[in-house]
Write an enzyme that holds these catalytic residues in place. Sequence first.
Site: not given
Length: 241
Positions: A9-11, A96, A98, A165, A171, A204, A225-226
Amino acid sequence: MGKIIIAGNWKMHKTQAEALEFLQVLKSNLEEANEAREIVLCAPFTALGVMSKSLHGGLIRLGAQNIHWEEKGAYTGEISGLMLKELGVDYVVVGHSERRQYFGETDETANLRVIAAQRHGLTPILCVGESKSQRDAGETETVIINQVKRGLVDVDQSNLVIAYEPIWAIGTGDTCEATEANRVIGLIRSQLSKKEVTIQYGGSVKPSNVDEIMAQPEIDGALVGGASLDPVGFARIVNYQ
Ligand code: 13P
């Protein structure tokens, strides 16, 4: 156990040029032996078109990060399933944390988006997860069960992915213990009518912990993610041992 799906998930990261560069490096780092693992990249809307042309039906699938429940209309800033399908998208992240936290997404709107995705032949990845304060208050199980129940009203479970999640692990570098993620994912599975739904862990995930996470019996994949922004690291995650 569901099908293994490792998704990035590149956001809000990567321009079109950066996305194409990423694909080049990722492709050259994938191990052929791992073809049974589905690889999904959930990119910003603006990168989906060029990525789709560059992938043209290979092993890597495309995902979007949102979908509206109407086909078209006066919904500034939203995107419809028709538009995503035309770009060659197969998956879409829904609900999500966010989106819930910053953009007012609720279980009810997530449910509408899940149903819309399925109506367009897309596979929704429904995200659920508890906050740190909910965990500390011993509410994890209730929160998760409610999110799953409300998110899945009238949903066809034969075309569905769920991502667990925990918000406190997103993150932060603070991964949920693999055995604890396995326990909560088992709880989610116990709420489903179709036991073979793919349930991913997210929060993470990185090259150094993916092997332990994927060794858990209930965990069918990861939503990264990251660590999905670096093609070499993400290839290592996809190539987990
Ligand atoms: P991180 O892997 O950066 O913790 O993000 C997880 C996530 O939110 C994926 O959807």
